[in-house]
Design a protein around this motif. Structure first.
Motif, PDB file in Angstrom:
ATOM      1  N   VAL A  60       0.855  -1.187   0.000  1.00 51.49           N
ATOM      2  CA  VAL A  60       0.000   0.000   0.000  1.00 51.49           C
ATOM      3  C   VAL A  60       0.891   1.237   0.000  1.00 51.49           C
ATOM      4  CG1 VAL A  60      -1.839   1.266   1.160  1.00 51.49           C
ATOM      5  CG2 VAL A  60      -1.802  -1.237   1.265  1.00 51.49           C
ATOM      6  N   ALA A  61       0.855   1.997  -1.095  1.00 49.27           N
ATOM      7  CA  ALA A  61       1.606   3.250  -1.170  1.00 49.27           C
ATOM      8  C   ALA A  61       0.849   4.340  -0.409  1.00 49.27           C
ATOM      9  CB  ALA A  61       1.790   3.651  -2.623  1.00 49.27           C
ATOM     10  N   THR A  62       1.535   5.406  -0.052  1.00 46.34           N
ATOM     11  CA  THR A  62       0.894   6.473   0.718  1.00 46.34           C
ATOM     12  C   THR A  62       0.345   7.572  -0.192  1.00 46.34           C
ATOM     13  OG1 THR A  62       2.949   7.705   1.024  1.00 46.34           O
ATOM     14  CG2 THR A  62       2.417   6.043   2.675  1.00 46.34           C
ATOM     15  N   ALA A  63      -0.643   8.279   0.320  1.00 40.06           N
ATOM     16  CA  ALA A  63      -1.273   9.381  -0.412  1.00 40.06           C
ATOM     17  C   ALA A  63      -0.418  10.638  -0.350  1.00 40.06           C
ATOM     18  CB  ALA A  63      -2.654   9.664   0.178  1.00 40.06           C
ATOM     19  N   GLY A  64      -0.632  11.534  -1.315  1.00 36.58           N
ATOM     20  CA  GLY A  64      -0.003  12.839  -1.273  1.00 36.58           C
ATOM     21  C   GLY A  64      -0.665  13.731  -0.245  1.00 36.58           C
ATOM     22  N   GLY A  65       0.049  14.741   0.215  1.00 36.77           N
ATOM     23  CA  GLY A  65      -0.456  15.639   1.247  1.00 36.77           C
ATOM     24  C   GLY A  65      -1.291  16.778   0.689  1.00 36.77           C
ATOM     25  N   THR A  66      -2.046  17.414   1.579  1.00 36.33           N
ATOM     26  CA  THR A  66      -2.935  18.527   1.228  1.00 36.33           C
ATOM     27  C   THR A  66      -2.152  19.826   1.069  1.00 36.33           C
ATOM     28  OG1 THR A  66      -4.845  17.544   2.343  1.00 36.33           O
ATOM     29  CG2 THR A  66      -4.865  19.934   2.058  1.00 36.33           C
ATOM     30  N   THR A  67      -2.517  20.608   0.052  1.00 33.94           N
ATOM     31  CA  THR A  67      -1.976  21.951  -0.165  1.00 33.94           C
ATOM     32  C   THR A  67      -3.093  22.961   0.082  1.00 33.94           C
ATOM     33  OG1 THR A  67      -0.234  21.299  -1.714  1.00 33.94           O
ATOM     34  CG2 THR A  67      -1.107  23.535  -1.946  1.00 33.94           C
ATOM     35  N   SER A  68      -2.805  24.030   0.831  1.00 34.40           N
ATOM     36  CA  SER A  68      -3.872  24.964   1.196  1.00 34.40           C
ATOM     37  C   SER A  68      -3.321  26.359   1.438  1.00 34.40           C
ATOM     38  CB  SER A  68      -4.613  24.480   2.451  1.00 34.40           C
ATOM     39  OG  SER A  68      -3.744  24.472   3.568  1.00 34.40           O
TER      40      SER A  68
END
Length: 280
Positions: A103-111
């Motif tokens: 399971v690869a990890t998700a990208g982070g949120t930009t805000s």
């Protein structure tokens, strides 16, 4: 002048400015999954690609002079590195182990948010790809591509005429220099590709590409090649997804006769902005 961010930061809106031009912003791309080969199951598995992050391209937002804008830049999702799970040679795993989910990890949120304005935009990252429930003697694993990142909040873009923050000089005649080339553009990311499983023991299958970012203008990571010794999935850039790894590649005798390759990392998020003045 523009400021480019690759990490979290704050900025104060200068006197005279009442708008912020975001030339580009994107959330992090999701990581790609590694490939998987098996001893005896009648097939092999390609790694699926990671999804890309949601984006903004040449959008102008209302801000207030003197307020503090807080920026968060999403991190890249991490691709599956098979070598940390199995014995490896040159970055490629020698054998596929039973009950070893990837399971690869998700990208982070930009805000971005203002101390007076409140939330300006929130862009979620692309999902990480996965391969689960495979076993050395069957069944073939279930592969899933990384999901598209989404725009969870965004203020309405401003229109009208704009100058620099000091209100000196000619009106800005073009605000379309971002990756999409369209004024006041924003949108969701894209899901990664999923090549699935090939049929027949020892079949070769290439990895899947990562999701493209900025409405298809920035390519995702390439899928790993299954030819010869194989290659790993390519890394994404600028919020695009990482490519998936290949399966049933050839190894030196010292490392085993066949194997699979790693998934690539997603592309990191980014923001480029400047403070300007809206006159009408």
């Amino acid at each position: 002048s523009f400021t480019t961010l690759s990490g979290n930061s704050t900025a104060t809106v200068p006197t005279g400015a009442n708008a912020m031009h975001v030339q580009f912003a994107v959330a992090g791309g999701g990581g790609g999954c590694g490939g998987a080969d098996y001893d005896s199951v009648g097939g092999e598995s390609a790694g699926a690609g990671g999804g890309s992050g949601a984006y903004v391209s040449d959008k102008v937002f209302a801000v207030t002079a003197g307020e503090t804008i807080t920026f968060t830049v999403g991190a890249a999702g991490t691709g599956v590195d098979i070598s940390v799970q199995l014995a490896a040679a040159s970055g490629r795993a020698a054998v596929f182990n039973s009950s070893l989910d990837q399971v690869a990890t998700a990208g982070g949120t930009t805000s971005a948010s203002g101390s007076s304005t409140g939330a300006i935009f929130t862009l979620t990252g692309g999902g990480g790809a996965s391969g689960i429930n495979g076993d050395v003697a069957g069944p073939l694993r279930t592969n899933a591509a990384g999901s598209a990142g989404s725009v969870s909040h965004i203020d309405t873009g401003l229109t009208g005429t704009f100058t620099n923050a000091s209100n000196a000089g000619a009106n800005m005649t073009t605000l379309t220099s971002g990756p999409v080339g369209t004024f006041n553009d924003s949108g969701d990311g894209a899901a990664g590709a999923n090549n699935g499983n090939c049929s027949g023991d020892n079949c070769r299958i290439g990895g899947s590409t990562g999701g493209a970012s900025y409405d298809g203008n920035i390519s995702g990571g390439t899928g790993g090649s299954s030819s010869g010794n194989g290659t790993a999935g390519g890394a994404g850039t600028r919020g695009s997804g990482g490519g998936g790894g290949a399966a049933q590649v050839t190894f030196p005798a010292s490392a085993g006769s066949s194997g699979s390759t790693d998934g690539g990392n997603g592309g990191a998020g980014e923001i480029k902005f400047r403070f300007i003045r809206r006159n009408a």
